[in-house]
Design a protein around this motif. Structure first.
Motif, PDB file in Angstrom:
ATOM      1  N   GLN A  13      -4.489  -5.640   6.966  1.00  0.00           N
ATOM      2  CA  GLN A  13      -3.794  -4.391   6.642  1.00  0.00           C
ATOM      3  C   GLN A  13      -4.437  -3.204   7.352  1.00  0.00           C
ATOM      4  O   GLN A  13      -3.746  -2.305   7.841  1.00  0.00           O
ATOM      5  CB  GLN A  13      -3.803  -4.167   5.122  1.00  0.00           C
ATOM      6  CG  GLN A  13      -2.910  -5.109   4.342  1.00  0.00           C
ATOM      7  CD  GLN A  13      -3.535  -6.464   4.117  1.00  0.00           C
ATOM      8  OE1 GLN A  13      -4.667  -6.714   4.526  1.00  0.00           O
ATOM      9  NE2 GLN A  13      -2.811  -7.348   3.455  1.00  0.00           N
ATOM     10  N   HIS A  54       0.814  -1.206   0.000  1.00  0.00           N
ATOM     11  CA  HIS A  54       0.000   0.000   0.000  1.00  0.00           C
ATOM     12  C   HIS A  54       0.851   1.262   0.000  1.00  0.00           C
ATOM     13  O   HIS A  54       0.372   2.329  -0.376  1.00  0.00           O
ATOM     14  CB  HIS A  54      -0.939  -0.004   1.203  1.00  0.00           C
ATOM     15  CG  HIS A  54      -2.047  -1.003   1.093  1.00  0.00           C
ATOM     16  ND1 HIS A  54      -1.909  -2.307   1.511  1.00  0.00           N
ATOM     17  CD2 HIS A  54      -3.307  -0.899   0.592  1.00  0.00           C
ATOM     18  CE1 HIS A  54      -3.039  -2.963   1.290  1.00  0.00           C
ATOM     19  NE2 HIS A  54      -3.900  -2.137   0.736  1.00  0.00           N
ATOM     20  N   TRP A 103      -8.984  -7.119   3.408  1.00  0.00           N
ATOM     21  CA  TRP A 103      -7.988  -6.130   3.837  1.00  0.00           C
ATOM     22  C   TRP A 103      -8.058  -5.871   5.331  1.00  0.00           C
ATOM     23  O   TRP A 103      -7.569  -4.851   5.806  1.00  0.00           O
ATOM     24  CB  TRP A 103      -8.197  -4.819   3.068  1.00  0.00           C
ATOM     25  CG  TRP A 103      -8.282  -5.030   1.601  1.00  0.00           C
ATOM     26  CD1 TRP A 103      -9.378  -4.884   0.799  1.00  0.00           C
ATOM     27  CD2 TRP A 103      -7.233  -5.487   0.746  1.00  0.00           C
ATOM     28  NE1 TRP A 103      -9.081  -5.207  -0.491  1.00  0.00           N
ATOM     29  CE2 TRP A 103      -7.768  -5.586  -0.560  1.00  0.00           C
ATOM     30  CE3 TRP A 103      -5.894  -5.825   0.955  1.00  0.00           C
ATOM     31  CZ2 TRP A 103      -7.013  -6.002  -1.642  1.00  0.00           C
ATOM     32  CZ3 TRP A 103      -5.143  -6.244  -0.128  1.00  0.00           C
ATOM     33  CH2 TRP A 103      -5.701  -6.324  -1.404  1.00  0.00           C
ATOM     34  N   HIS A 138      -9.274   0.259  -0.360  1.00  0.00           N
ATOM     35  CA  HIS A 138      -8.860  -0.758   0.606  1.00  0.00           C
ATOM     36  C   HIS A 138      -8.965  -0.299   2.054  1.00  0.00           C
ATOM     37  O   HIS A 138      -9.337  -1.095   2.928  1.00  0.00           O
ATOM     38  CB  HIS A 138      -7.418  -1.189   0.322  1.00  0.00           C
ATOM     39  CG  HIS A 138      -7.277  -2.016  -0.913  1.00  0.00           C
ATOM     40  ND1 HIS A 138      -6.067  -2.539  -1.331  1.00  0.00           N
ATOM     41  CD2 HIS A 138      -8.194  -2.421  -1.831  1.00  0.00           C
ATOM     42  CE1 HIS A 138      -6.250  -3.218  -2.447  1.00  0.00           C
ATOM     43  NE2 HIS A 138      -7.528  -3.157  -2.770  1.00  0.00           N
TER      44      HIS A 138
END
Length: 209
Positions: free
Chosen positions: A190, A151, A187, A162
């Motif tokens: 993350q 990212h 996601w 995301h």
């Protein structure tokens, strides 16, 4: 152009070391050095106004064969040429070109985002919106860096999809604020990493519900 690149002698290639890593356009991997060379090239030969200038070529070793376990009989290169009348030395001209490519990527990212709503009929509104666009762009890039290496190099649209546009809901059970994230969300890890890096001193990451 292919013939012009092939005509460059092997001894003409010079290693170039970039001040910072750049992204390989074919693999998406970060590279920190390459080899560059140049040759004279005439473009637009089919028109009435052909232009002769420098064809600067950057080449990078193709490591795909090594990763696949193949034994390399001879080096395989990927070539990235650009046509310019820049008078800088070859290596410096390539670095300058890469810097232009980076800023063009930033412009494309902004045009695909907040700058898509410009211009307005009022100068003051354009000025304020441009400042807000710069602030949000920097915050979004910082959020991507705190999320994951992938990212950190992602486009703004990917980051918004995301880690910003999240189908979550806020609840207040027992006077506590609980953020319910979607189940089986790809996601989640993350996003939790971003939450942990930003709010770690105050609280822990939310639980996926």
């Amino acid at each position: 152009m292919t013939a012009a690149i092939a005509s460059i002698p092997e001894h003409a290639w010079t290693p170039v070391h970039y001040p910072g890593a750049v992204t390989d356009p074919d693999t998406g991997e970060l590279i920190s050095d390459a080899e560059v060379a140049e040759t004279e090239f005439t473009a637009f030969t089919s028109t009435k106004h052909p232009v002769t200038a420098r064809l600067v070529v950057r080449r990078v070793r193709d490591r795909a064969h090594d990763q696949a376990g193949d034994q390399e009989l001879f080096p395989v290169w990927r070539h990235h040429p650009f046509f310019t009348n820049n008078t800088e030395p070859t290596a410096q001209a390539d670095i300058t070109h890469r810097r232009h490519a980076i800023i063009e990527t930033v412009f494309a990212d902004l045009i695909d985002g907040p700058l898509a709503h410009l211009p307005s009929g009022r100068f003051a509104a354009n000025s304020a919106w441009a400042i807000c666009a710069a602030i949000t762009h920097n915050l979004l890039r910082a959020a991507g860096t705190l999320t994951s290496p992938r990212h950190a190099a992602a486009r703004g649209a990917t980051l918004r999809r995301h880690i910003v546009t999240v189908p979550a809901r806020i609840a207040h059970p027992q006077r506590r604020t609980v953020l319910h994230l979607p189940e089986h969300w790809p996601w989640a890890e993350q996003w939790n990493t971003l939450w942990h890096n930003v709010f770690r001193p105050a609280t822990g990451p939310p639980h996926v519900a």
